[in-house]
Design a protein around this motif. Sequence first.
Motif, PDB file in Angstrom:
ATOM      1  N   CYS A 166      -6.089  21.242  46.099  1.00 59.03           N
ATOM      2  CA  CYS A 166      -7.302  20.426  46.203  1.00 59.03           C
ATOM      3  C   CYS A 166      -7.945  20.245  44.832  1.00 59.03           C
ATOM      4  CB  CYS A 166      -8.289  21.085  47.173  1.00 59.03           C
ATOM      5  SG  CYS A 166      -9.833  20.195  47.365  1.00 59.03           S
ATOM      6  N   GLY A 167      -8.013  21.332  44.058  1.00 61.33           N
ATOM      7  CA  GLY A 167      -8.584  21.255  42.713  1.00 61.33           C
ATOM      8  C   GLY A 167      -7.779  20.348  41.806  1.00 61.33           C
ATOM      9  N   PHE A 168      -6.468  20.397  41.933  1.00 56.78           N
ATOM     10  CA  PHE A 168      -5.581  19.536  41.135  1.00 56.78           C
ATOM     11  C   PHE A 168      -5.828  18.071  41.482  1.00 56.78           C
ATOM     12  CE2 PHE A 168      -1.578  17.402  40.182  1.00 56.78           C
ATOM     13  CZ  PHE A 168      -1.227  17.937  38.949  1.00 56.78           C
ATOM     14  N   ASN A 169      -5.891  17.776  42.769  1.00 52.90           N
ATOM     15  CA  ASN A 169      -6.119  16.401  43.207  1.00 52.90           C
ATOM     16  C   ASN A 169      -7.484  15.880  42.782  1.00 52.90           C
ATOM     17  OD1 ASN A 169      -3.732  15.525  44.421  1.00 52.90           O
ATOM     18  ND2 ASN A 169      -4.200  16.586  46.325  1.00 52.90           N
ATOM     19  N   LYS A 170      -8.466  16.750  42.755  1.00 60.15           N
ATOM     20  CA  LYS A 170      -9.798  16.325  42.317  1.00 60.15           C
ATOM     21  C   LYS A 170      -9.745  15.833  40.868  1.00 60.15           C
ATOM     22  CE  LYS A 170     -12.620  19.182  45.379  1.00 60.15           C
ATOM     23  NZ  LYS A 170     -13.450  18.104  45.952  1.00 60.15           N
ATOM     24  N   GLN A 171      -8.960  16.530  40.044  1.00 62.72           N
ATOM     25  CA  GLN A 171      -8.817  16.093  38.661  1.00 62.72           C
ATOM     26  C   GLN A 171      -8.092  14.750  38.580  1.00 62.72           C
ATOM     27  OE1 GLN A 171      -7.661  19.463  35.895  1.00 62.72           O
ATOM     28  NE2 GLN A 171      -7.397  20.471  37.885  1.00 62.72           N
ATOM     29  N   VAL A 172      -7.027  14.616  39.367  1.00 66.75           N
ATOM     30  CA  VAL A 172      -6.301  13.344  39.399  1.00 66.75           C
ATOM     31  C   VAL A 172      -7.239  12.213  39.792  1.00 66.75           C
ATOM     32  CG1 VAL A 172      -4.487  12.040  40.583  1.00 66.75           C
ATOM     33  CG2 VAL A 172      -4.066  14.409  39.895  1.00 66.75           C
ATOM     34  N   LYS A 173      -8.045  12.469  40.808  1.00 70.22           N
ATOM     35  CA  LYS A 173      -8.972  11.444  41.300  1.00 70.22           C
ATOM     36  C   LYS A 173     -10.021  11.084  40.260  1.00 70.22           C
ATOM     37  CE  LYS A 173     -11.822  10.411  45.342  1.00 70.22           C
ATOM     38  NZ  LYS A 173     -12.316  10.929  46.642  1.00 70.22           N
ATOM     39  N   MET A 174     -10.492  12.088  39.522  1.00 73.28           N
ATOM     40  CA  MET A 174     -11.536  11.844  38.530  1.00 73.28           C
ATOM     41  C   MET A 174     -11.077  10.921  37.409  1.00 73.28           C
ATOM     42  SD  MET A 174     -14.223  13.179  39.599  1.00 73.28           S
ATOM     43  CE  MET A 174     -15.093  12.657  38.153  1.00 73.28           C
ATOM     44  N   PHE A 175      -9.816  11.029  37.045  1.00 70.10           N
ATOM     45  CA  PHE A 175      -9.316  10.263  35.920  1.00 70.10           C
ATOM     46  C   PHE A 175      -8.487   9.051  36.354  1.00 70.10           C
ATOM     47  CE2 PHE A 175     -10.074  14.517  34.223  1.00 70.10           C
ATOM     48  CZ  PHE A 175     -10.912  14.198  33.159  1.00 70.10           C
ATOM     49  N   SER A 176      -8.700   8.610  37.597  1.00 68.34           N
ATOM     50  CA  SER A 176      -7.991   7.449  38.135  1.00 68.34           C
ATOM     51  C   SER A 176      -8.988   6.514  38.803  1.00 68.34           C
ATOM     52  CB  SER A 176      -6.922   7.891  39.152  1.00 68.34           C
ATOM     53  OG  SER A 176      -6.010   8.796  38.581  1.00 68.34           O
TER      54      SER A 176
END
Length: 255
Positions: A166-176
Amino acid sequence: MTKLIDIIIPCYKSHKTIKKTLSSIASQVGAERVQVSIIHRPEESYLDEINRFSGLLDIQSFTSPENASIGKARQIGIDNTKCKYIMFCDSDDILHDNFVLEKFINTFEQNAKLNAVYGQILALNDNVLTPIGSNHWIWIFGSMFKREFLAKNEIRYTDTSAGEDCGFNKQVKMFSDINTIKFLNDFTYVWTDWNKENRVNTVSFAFVDSKKDLIKNTIYAINSETSHQYNSNSYYLQGYICKKILENKTFINTL
């Protein structure tokens, strides 16, 4: 042939289950362009399993520190590989069908702007397949990520054993944005023997949509007593993520 896809598989006492995982990868159209990386504990060896798939898959193994979390193991996989695209599998799961990798690569090739492509997930419980998390931002399974994007934005796993995806995906989402993320309608992954009653989630993350809520929620997770899985390294990393987001004028203007 040049390898195109890194598939990273953390293992712990997985000798009985990883064969089906490797079999599902070996049966993929385009398997010859896959580099599989097994990340395992120092006391374990998967040489027999690797040798069994010799000639079918290119498999390498790396040792994780003793008692390292699954987040740490996945990050070791990222740091020690170099293919253009990255996928993650658990050592008891399978890819949904023989064309999963082909679907992902075709999707990326049709749109060079994409940072990540997410598929749909099925959970297998008592021999019954059930769809879970349609167009989710929770799990990293059944998805493919562009390495260049992860490296450019320093997207990394936290040293946790729960909520790390979940934490990894949050980062992906933030920079996309909506133009750089793609959700496929196809099932791409089967999460086997998944049982809600046997899984305990004590991570304080909520699944939020706005950047402002993400920052607030990440800070809350860092400070919360229920985030006891997070060690000092992950505190630092999550704090760094918040700091990086806040310093970026593009993100600030959207808050």
